[in-house]
Design an enzyme around this catalytic site. Structure first.
Site, PDB file in Angstrom:
ATOM      1  N   ASP A  14       0.751  -1.246   0.054  1.00  0.00           N
ATOM      2  CA  ASP A  14       0.014   0.067   0.016  1.00  0.00           C
ATOM      3  C   ASP A  14       0.810   1.397  -0.035  1.00  0.00           C
ATOM      4  O   ASP A  14       0.524   2.253   0.427  1.00  0.00           O
ATOM      5  CB  ASP A  14      -0.912  -0.037   1.111  1.00  0.00           C
ATOM      6  CG  ASP A  14      -1.867  -1.326   1.252  1.00  0.00           C
ATOM      7  OD1 ASP A  14      -2.193  -1.928   0.198  1.00  0.00           O
ATOM      8  OD2 ASP A  14      -2.264  -1.879   2.516  1.00  0.00           O
ATOM      9  N   LYS A  17       1.724   2.238  -5.094  1.00  0.00           N
ATOM     10  CA  LYS A  17       2.356   1.481  -6.466  1.00  0.00           C
ATOM     11  C   LYS A  17       1.321   2.188  -7.562  1.00  0.00           C
ATOM     12  O   LYS A  17       1.712   2.366  -8.663  1.00  0.00           O
ATOM     13  CB  LYS A  17       2.290   0.136  -6.027  1.00  0.00           C
ATOM     14  CG  LYS A  17       3.425  -0.063  -5.209  1.00  0.00           C
ATOM     15  CD  LYS A  17       3.413  -1.695  -5.002  1.00  0.00           C
ATOM     16  CE  LYS A  17       2.337  -2.557  -4.645  1.00  0.00           C
ATOM     17  NZ  LYS A  17       2.026  -2.148  -2.994  1.00  0.00           N
ATOM     18  N   GLY A  41      -4.621  -4.430  -3.804  1.00  0.00           N
ATOM     19  CA  GLY A  41      -5.500  -3.356  -4.018  1.00  0.00           C
ATOM     20  C   GLY A  41      -4.697  -1.975  -4.737  1.00  0.00           C
ATOM     21  O   GLY A  41      -3.786  -1.445  -3.770  1.00  0.00           O
ATOM     22  N   HIS A  42      -4.715  -1.702  -5.797  1.00  0.00           N
ATOM     23  CA  HIS A  42      -3.721  -0.648  -6.209  1.00  0.00           C
ATOM     24  C   HIS A  42      -4.745   0.562  -6.622  1.00  0.00           C
ATOM     25  O   HIS A  42      -5.546   0.293  -7.716  1.00  0.00           O
ATOM     26  CB  HIS A  42      -2.822  -1.044  -7.404  1.00  0.00           C
ATOM     27  CG  HIS A  42      -1.925  -2.148  -7.054  1.00  0.00           C
ATOM     28  ND1 HIS A  42      -1.056  -2.781  -7.908  1.00  0.00           N
ATOM     29  CD2 HIS A  42      -1.727  -2.797  -5.689  1.00  0.00           C
ATOM     30  CE1 HIS A  42      -0.338  -3.631  -7.250  1.00  0.00           C
ATOM     31  NE2 HIS A  42      -0.606  -3.745  -6.057  1.00  0.00           N
ATOM     32  N   GLN A 225       1.752  -6.127  -3.200  1.00  0.00           N
ATOM     33  CA  GLN A 225       2.430  -6.343  -1.739  1.00  0.00           C
ATOM     34  C   GLN A 225       3.616  -5.471  -1.689  1.00  0.00           C
ATOM     35  O   GLN A 225       3.677  -4.462  -2.170  1.00  0.00           O
ATOM     36  CB  GLN A 225       2.431  -7.861  -1.341  1.00  0.00           C
ATOM     37  CG  GLN A 225       1.290  -8.632  -1.094  1.00  0.00           C
ATOM     38  CD  GLN A 225       0.672  -8.941  -2.513  1.00  0.00           C
ATOM     39  OE1 GLN A 225       1.114  -9.548  -3.437  1.00  0.00           O
ATOM     40  NE2 GLN A 225      -0.777  -8.613  -2.756  1.00  0.00           N
TER      41      GLN A 225
HETATM   42  P1  GDP Z   1      -0.812   0.220  -3.490  1.00  0.00           P
HETATM   43  O1  GDP Z   1      -1.584  -1.007  -2.959  1.00  0.00           O
HETATM   44  O2  GDP Z   1       0.536   0.409  -3.423  1.00  0.00           O
HETATM   45  O3  GDP Z   1      -1.017   0.587  -4.921  1.00  0.00           O
HETATM   46  O4  GDP Z   1      -1.498   1.519  -2.667  1.00  0.00           O
HETATM   47  P2  GDP Z   1      -2.829   1.712  -2.260  1.00  0.00           P
HETATM   48  O5  GDP Z   1      -3.645   2.201  -3.490  1.00  0.00           O
HETATM   49  O6  GDP Z   1      -3.652   0.406  -1.635  1.00  0.00           O
HETATM   50  O7  GDP Z   1      -2.936   2.664  -1.183  1.00  0.00           O
HETATM   51  C1  GDP Z   1      -2.209   4.019  -1.495  1.00  0.00           C
HETATM   52  C2  GDP Z   1      -3.433   4.979  -1.142  1.00  0.00           C
HETATM   53  O8  GDP Z   1      -2.876   6.415  -0.896  1.00  0.00           O
HETATM   54  C3  GDP Z   1      -4.554   5.431  -2.218  1.00  0.00           C
HETATM   55  O9  GDP Z   1      -5.702   5.397  -1.602  1.00  0.00           O
HETATM   56  C4  GDP Z   1      -3.795   6.335  -3.075  1.00  0.00           C
HETATM   57  O10 GDP Z   1      -4.912   7.229  -3.630  1.00  0.00           O
HETATM   58  C5  GDP Z   1      -3.130   7.419  -2.034  1.00  0.00           C
HETATM   59  N1  GDP Z   1      -2.076   8.023  -2.281  1.00  0.00           N
HETATM   60  C6  GDP Z   1      -1.173   7.705  -3.379  1.00  0.00           C
HETATM   61  N2  GDP Z   1      -0.127   8.448  -3.164  1.00  0.00           N
HETATM   62  C7  GDP Z   1      -0.415   9.634  -2.367  1.00  0.00           C
HETATM   63  C8  GDP Z   1       0.043  10.742  -2.132  1.00  0.00           C
HETATM   64  O11 GDP Z   1       1.184  11.096  -2.398  1.00  0.00           O
HETATM   65  N3  GDP Z   1      -0.546  11.345  -0.806  1.00  0.00           N
HETATM   66  C9  GDP Z   1      -1.815  11.030  -0.509  1.00  0.00           C
HETATM   67  N4  GDP Z   1      -2.410  11.935   0.358  1.00  0.00           N
HETATM   68  N5  GDP Z   1      -2.462  10.220  -1.095  1.00  0.00           N
HETATM   69  C10 GDP Z   1      -1.680   9.283  -1.832  1.00  0.00           C
HETATM   70  P1  IMO Z   2      -0.810  -4.242  -2.195  1.00  0.00           P
HETATM   71  O1  IMO Z   2      -0.467  -4.729  -3.629  1.00  0.00           O
HETATM   72  C1  IMO Z   2      -1.107  -4.703   2.147  1.00  0.00           C
HETATM   73  C2  IMO Z   2      -1.061  -8.837   3.879  1.00  0.00           C
HETATM   74  C3  IMO Z   2      -2.376  -9.052   4.423  1.00  0.00           C
HETATM   75  C4  IMO Z   2      -1.754 -10.139   5.365  1.00  0.00           C
HETATM   76  C5  IMO Z   2      -0.614 -11.046   4.825  1.00  0.00           C
HETATM   77  C6  IMO Z   2      -1.034 -12.315   4.095  1.00  0.00           C
HETATM   78  O2  IMO Z   2      -2.164  -3.525  -2.098  1.00  0.00           O
HETATM   79  O3  IMO Z   2       0.124  -3.521  -1.654  1.00  0.00           O
HETATM   80  P2  IMO Z   2      -2.720 -12.965   1.893  1.00  0.00           P
HETATM   81  O4  IMO Z   2      -4.379 -12.637   1.961  1.00  0.00           O
HETATM   82  O5  IMO Z   2      -1.801 -12.140   0.856  1.00  0.00           O
HETATM   83  O6  IMO Z   2      -2.370 -14.018   2.330  1.00  0.00           O
HETATM   84  O7  IMO Z   2      -2.231 -11.978   3.460  1.00  0.00           O
HETATM   85  O8  IMO Z   2      -0.373  -9.844   3.785  1.00  0.00           O
HETATM   86  N1  IMO Z   2      -1.284  -8.137   2.385  1.00  0.00           N
HETATM   87  C7  IMO Z   2      -1.314  -6.749   2.046  1.00  0.00           C
HETATM   88  N2  IMO Z   2      -0.984  -5.700   2.851  1.00  0.00           N
HETATM   89  N3  IMO Z   2      -1.197  -4.457   1.001  1.00  0.00           N
HETATM   90  C8  IMO Z   2      -1.290  -5.616   0.048  1.00  0.00           C
HETATM   91  O9  IMO Z   2      -1.342  -5.460  -1.377  1.00  0.00           O
HETATM   92  C9  IMO Z   2      -1.626  -6.784   0.731  1.00  0.00           C
HETATM   93  N4  IMO Z   2      -1.492  -8.066   0.228  1.00  0.00           N
HETATM   94  C10 IMO Z   2      -1.586  -8.929   1.164  1.00  0.00           C
HETATM   95  O10 IMO Z   2      -2.905  -8.173   5.118  1.00  0.00           O
HETATM   96  O11 IMO Z   2      -1.031  -9.517   6.627  1.00  0.00           O
HETATM   97 MG    MG Z   3      -3.125  -1.546  -1.788  1.00  0.00          MG
END
Ligand code: GDP
Ligand code: IMO
Ligand code: MG
Length: 431
Positions: A14, A17, A41-42, A225
């Site tokens: 998270d 990415k 979840g991207h 991840q």
């Molecule tokens: P990922 O799994 O690495 O793609 O990240 P996620 O999408 O799960 O979580 C990142 C969250 O931060 C999302 O809600 C993005 O919209 C938000 N986000 C990304 N870059 C920034 C930033 O520079 N500032 C803020 N405030 N939010 C951001």
């Molecule tokens: P993105 O790509 C954050 C965590 C779960 C749990 C562990 C194992 O959005 O960064 P699993 O269901 O994979 O067997 O769970 O890994 N986890 C993540 N945490 N971002 C993710 O993906 C994750 N995918 C799995 O919360 O701790």
């Molecule tokens: Mg994510």
């Protein structure tokens, strides 16, 4: 010239990415997911709309890009089709642009069931998984009994494999829930029906990517991840079940490990974690700053809606991730979330009976105490800034400190969720 770029999370996922992939998409020709599944979840912003991709590569919104799911990805066809249907509304038909490897392993309904049942019945050993069947699906992959995409097109083999799987899984499920057994014929029919819908997407990932490379086109490998969730290098057993670090690309796609020209690491300006497991710099939702970061950063899981645990940046772990993944440049995200804090801490060492080398080898992080340096915070906002010269000096000092501690340049800084909210100091895909 950069023809192959890897983009991966340096922490526990998270890191932002999705947004960064979207930003680089204008200069890439092919995008590949190589591990994980719909546990990811991207998030990215398309126009005004917030979109979350779980299984589809985040570049799929860009019509000039061909997208791939490599053999290292575990695929739930239910999740895939529902994502394709949702995406149809705003990106249209992607049949010509999405290729799925014949060798990818499938997540079957019994994987999801057993993942959830196991987690529910655990007390001390709960991992906090996403409940998407990821762990059991990878167990079958190494156990040499997975149902792979190619098996969908050989009904005899499919039936035998499903029979063997149900022998195991119905036995396991029965221990937890008597009434949730899977029926062979129902499952077989469902797989065969889904096979037809999947057919236009199935293809040869290795030869396609080889062709892109020969044509000197740019390919992006999108990690899911983060490094600390890698089952080999991360905080085992509190990890996911794939190789989420750079090493996963070669086996998860079918390319040589020497073929990555640029390794881009994404890190938040602080740290978050979802699920169980050690987290030395955790602040806790009850602490004022922990609560503030969680609220301002909207730190809620994009897949499961769980609150993310928040804490300060851990430079011991970050520099380790930088080393393990040959990081050429860091993209530091969510710096805007720290706007307005009086002071900001960075963990630079641990206090423990073990040496840092021993800690990083074993990833035994549960008993370490972080040792922090404390930096001055900044009051002038960084939110939305897109030029490095416009950043206040205190934020610049923070960024330079991170470079010094981690041994890699911060080439991009994300100052908000939108594509435009980005400072590019050194563009990874410069021509
Ligand atoms: P990922 O799994 O690495 O793609 O990240 P996620 O999408 O799960 O979580 C990142 C969250 O931060 C999302 O809600 C993005 O919209 C938000 N986000 C990304 N870059 C920034 C930033 O520079 N500032 C803020 N405030 N939010 C951001
Ligand atoms: P993105 O790509 C954050 C965590 C779960 C749990 C562990 C194992 O959005 O960064 P699993 O269901 O994979 O067997 O769970 O890994 N986890 C993540 N945490 N971002 C993710 O993906 C994750 N995918 C799995 O919360 O701790
Ligand atoms: Mg994510």
């Amino acid at each position: 010239m950069v023809n192959s770029i890897s983009l991966l999370g340096l922490q526990w996922g998270d890191e932002g990415k999705g947004k960064v992939v979207d930003l680089l998409s204008k200069d890439i020709h092919a995008a590949v997911r190589y591990q994980g599944g719909h546990n990811a979840g991207h998030t990215l912003i398309v126009g005004e709309k917030k979109v979350v991709f779980h299984l589809l590569p985040s570049s799929i919104c860009h019509k000039h890009i061909k997208c791939y799911l490599g053999r290292g990805v575990v695929i739930s066809l239910d999740a895939l089709f529902s994502e394709i249907d949702d995406a149809f509304e705003f990106i249209g038909d992607i049949r010509e642009r999405l290729v799925i490897s014949y060798a990818s392993c499938l997540i079957q309904p019994y994987h999801i069931k057993i993942d959830q049942l196991r987690e529910r019945s655990r007390s001390g050993t709960k991992i906090g998984t996403t409940g998407r069947g990821i762990g059991p699906a990878y167990e079958d992959r190494v156990g040499r009994r997975s149902i792979r995409v190619a098996d969908l097109y050989d009904p005899k083999v499919l039936k035998v494999k499903l029979e063997e799987a149900l022998d195991i899984y119905n036995f396991l499920i029965k221990r937890h829930a008597e009434d949730q057994q899977e029926d062979l014929n129902e499952l077989l029919d469902k797989n065969l029906e889904q096979a037809e819908r999947l057919r236009p997407f199935v293809g040869n990932v290795i030869s396609d990517i080889k062709q892109f490379q020969e044509d000197k086109k740019t390919v992006l490998f999108e990690g899911a991840q983060g490094v600390l969730l890698d089952y080999s290098l991360g905080t085992y057993p509190f990890v996911t079940s794939s190789n989420s670090s750079l090493g996963g690309i070669a086996s998860g796609v079918g390319i040589s490990p020497t073929q990555i020209d640029y390794s881009l690491g994404i890190s938040k300006a602080y740290t978050t974690r979802v699920g169980e497991g050690p987290f030395p710099t955790e602040l806790g939702h009850n602490s004022e700053i922990g609560h503030l970061i969680a609220k301002k950063g909207e730190e809620v899981g994009a897949t499961t809606g769980r609150l993310r645990r928040c804490g300060w940046l851990d430079a011991v772990l970050l520099s380790h991730s930088v080393y393990l993944n040959g990081i050429n440049g860091i993209c530091l995200t969510k710096i805007d979330v720290l706007d307005g804090l009086e002071t900001i801490k960075i963990c630079v060492d641990y206090s423990s009976s073990l040496s840092n080398e021993e800690i990083l080898e074993s990833m035994a992080l549960s008993d370490v105490q972080p040792i922090y340096i404390e930096l001055e915070g900044w009051q002038e906002p960084t939110a939305g800034i897109s030029r490095f010269e416009d950043l206040n000096d205190t934020a610049v000092f923070f960024i330079k400190k991170i470079e010094e501690l981690c041994g890699a340049p911060v080439v991009m800084i994300s100052t908000g969720p939108r594509r435009e909210d980005t400072i590019i100091r050194e563009y990874p895909l410069k021509k």
